[in-house]
Scaffold this motif. Sequence first.
Motif, PDB file in Angstrom:
ATOM      1  N   GLU A   1       0.856  -1.121  -0.033  1.00 46.31           N
ATOM      2  CA  GLU A   1      -0.034   0.045  -0.036  1.00 46.31           C
ATOM      3  C   GLU A   1       0.919   1.167   0.075  1.00 46.31           C
ATOM      4  N   VAL A   2       1.948   1.297   0.665  1.00 46.95           N
ATOM      5  CA  VAL A   2       2.793   2.486   0.588  1.00 46.95           C
ATOM      6  C   VAL A   2       3.437   2.507  -0.699  1.00 46.95           C
ATOM      7  N   MET A   3       3.696   1.560  -1.567  1.00 41.31           N
ATOM      8  CA  MET A   3       4.551   1.580  -2.974  1.00 41.31           C
ATOM      9  C   MET A   3       3.614   1.536  -3.885  1.00 41.31           C
ATOM     10  N   GLU A   4       2.590   0.960  -4.164  1.00 43.91           N
ATOM     11  CA  GLU A   4       1.794   0.914  -5.293  1.00 43.91           C
ATOM     12  C   GLU A   4       1.064   2.191  -5.899  1.00 43.91           C
ATOM     13  N   LYS A   5       0.468   3.053  -4.929  1.00 42.32           N
ATOM     14  CA  LYS A   5      -0.374   4.154  -5.684  1.00 42.32           C
ATOM     15  C   LYS A   5       0.734   5.040  -5.876  1.00 42.32           C
ATOM     16  N   PRO A   6       1.807   5.725  -4.973  1.00 42.94           N
ATOM     17  CA  PRO A   6       2.656   6.634  -5.491  1.00 42.94           C
ATOM     18  C   PRO A   6       3.365   6.049  -6.752  1.00 42.94           C
ATOM     19  N   TRP A   7       4.136   4.921  -6.891  1.00 40.36           N
ATOM     20  CA  TRP A   7       4.826   4.452  -8.071  1.00 40.36           C
ATOM     21  C   TRP A   7       4.079   4.239  -9.349  1.00 40.36           C
ATOM     22  N   THR A   8       2.732   4.014  -9.124  1.00 33.56           N
ATOM     23  CA  THR A   8       2.124   3.842 -10.496  1.00 33.56           C
ATOM     24  C   THR A   8       1.192   4.941 -10.708  1.00 33.56           C
ATOM     25  N   GLU A   9       0.921   5.777  -9.850  1.00 40.05           N
ATOM     26  CA  GLU A   9       0.072   7.079 -10.291  1.00 40.05           C
ATOM     27  C   GLU A   9       0.569   8.456  -9.779  1.00 40.05           C
ATOM     28  N   GLN A  10       1.556   8.418  -9.037  1.00 35.11           N
ATOM     29  CA  GLN A  10       1.925   9.754  -8.780  1.00 35.11           C
ATOM     30  C   GLN A  10       3.386  10.226  -8.974  1.00 35.11           C
ATOM     31  N   LEU A  11       4.265   9.326  -8.587  1.00 26.74           N
ATOM     32  CA  LEU A  11       5.828   9.528  -8.684  1.00 26.74           C
ATOM     33  C   LEU A  11       6.328   9.136 -10.009  1.00 26.74           C
ATOM     34  N   GLY A  12       7.332   9.464 -10.306  1.00 24.56           N
ATOM     35  CA  GLY A  12       7.952   9.390 -11.575  1.00 24.56           C
ATOM     36  C   GLY A  12       7.378   9.940 -12.762  1.00 24.56           C
ATOM     37  N   ASN A  13       6.590  10.829 -12.608  1.00 22.04           N
ATOM     38  CA  ASN A  13       5.990  11.480 -13.895  1.00 22.04           C
ATOM     39  C   ASN A  13       6.800  12.538 -14.252  1.00 22.04           C
ATOM     40  N   GLU A  14       6.185  13.252 -15.308  1.00 22.82           N
ATOM     41  CA  GLU A  14       6.944  14.510 -15.772  1.00 22.82           C
ATOM     42  C   GLU A  14       7.475  15.408 -14.560  1.00 22.82           C
ATOM     43  N   GLY A  15       8.465  15.958 -14.784  1.00 25.68           N
ATOM     44  CA  GLY A  15       8.951  16.991 -13.582  1.00 25.68           C
ATOM     45  C   GLY A  15       9.936  16.315 -12.402  1.00 25.68           C
ATOM     46  N   ALA A  16       9.491  14.896 -12.349  1.00 30.39           N
ATOM     47  CA  ALA A  16      10.291  14.210 -11.314  1.00 30.39           C
ATOM     48  C   ALA A  16      11.646  14.166 -11.410  1.00 30.39           C
ATOM     49  N   PRO A  17      12.444  13.858 -10.715  1.00 30.45           N
ATOM     50  CA  PRO A  17      13.791  13.506 -11.028  1.00 30.45           C
ATOM     51  C   PRO A  17      14.137  12.353 -12.006  1.00 30.45           C
ATOM     52  N   ALA A  18      15.056  12.135 -12.728  1.00 35.65           N
ATOM     53  CA  ALA A  18      15.495  11.129 -13.651  1.00 35.65           C
ATOM     54  C   ALA A  18      15.242   9.846 -12.946  1.00 35.65           C
ATOM     55  N   VAL A  19      15.957   9.756 -11.826  1.00 35.66           N
ATOM     56  CA  VAL A  19      16.286   8.339 -11.194  1.00 35.66           C
ATOM     57  C   VAL A  19      14.808   7.911 -10.763  1.00 35.66           C
ATOM     58  N   GLU A  20      13.885   8.832 -10.246  1.00 36.27           N
ATOM     59  CA  GLU A  20      12.558   8.464  -9.800  1.00 36.27           C
ATOM     60  C   GLU A  20      11.505   8.063 -11.034  1.00 36.27           C
ATOM     61  N   ARG A  21      11.794   8.631 -12.306  1.00 30.95           N
ATOM     62  CA  ARG A  21      11.082   8.298 -13.175  1.00 30.95           C
ATOM     63  C   ARG A  21      11.498   6.772 -13.821  1.00 30.95           C
TER      64      ARG A  21
END
Length: 184
Positions: free
Chosen positions: A54-74
């Motif tokens: 629950e900590v990982m799924e929504k942030p990494w599939t919906e919120q984090l790693g999108n445009e504007g995020a650091p390259a390592v997160e994307r």
Amino acid sequence: MGKVVYGMHTSMDGYIEGPDGGFGFTVPAEDVHQAANDQVRRCGAFLFGRRLYEVMEKPWTEQLGNEGAPAVEREFAQLYRRTPRYVFSDTLQSVPDGVTIVRRKDAASVVERLKREVDGNLEIGGAELAASLVDLIDEFHVFAFPVIVGGGKPYLPVEREVRLRMVEQRSFESGVLFRRFVRA
């Protein structure tokens, strides 16, 4: 054949969460995040306890790693999304595509099957799940952050001795110490 790997970010005194349940002290700097990305490239599947899922799924599939995020997160978000995920839970009723629910009673047999069928590492996330599968774990990874929290949830809450041999150690510029262990 897959290898079961349990790895978590910890404090120097061995906790994955502090006394208040917080884990903000484990937010990785870019150098540690890049090492995590490198590990995920070798990952055949994630095996999560419900809470870590629950900590990982929504942030990494919906919120984090999108445009504007650091390259390592994307990059991590892309790797995360394409890696099969198994969540071990008796309470979840549904999950999105790419995720499989495993009931706790079936945990050991599913992991043994995945070890035979999956190429790459089977990365366990979650201390309680790891403790319940400790006899199936081939490697233990610890990213120890330079902080002492004085209590909380331990890295591996088992009530018996598990002998290990350290096979790798390295330090990061950010002060994090990585150690990799196999069974002694």
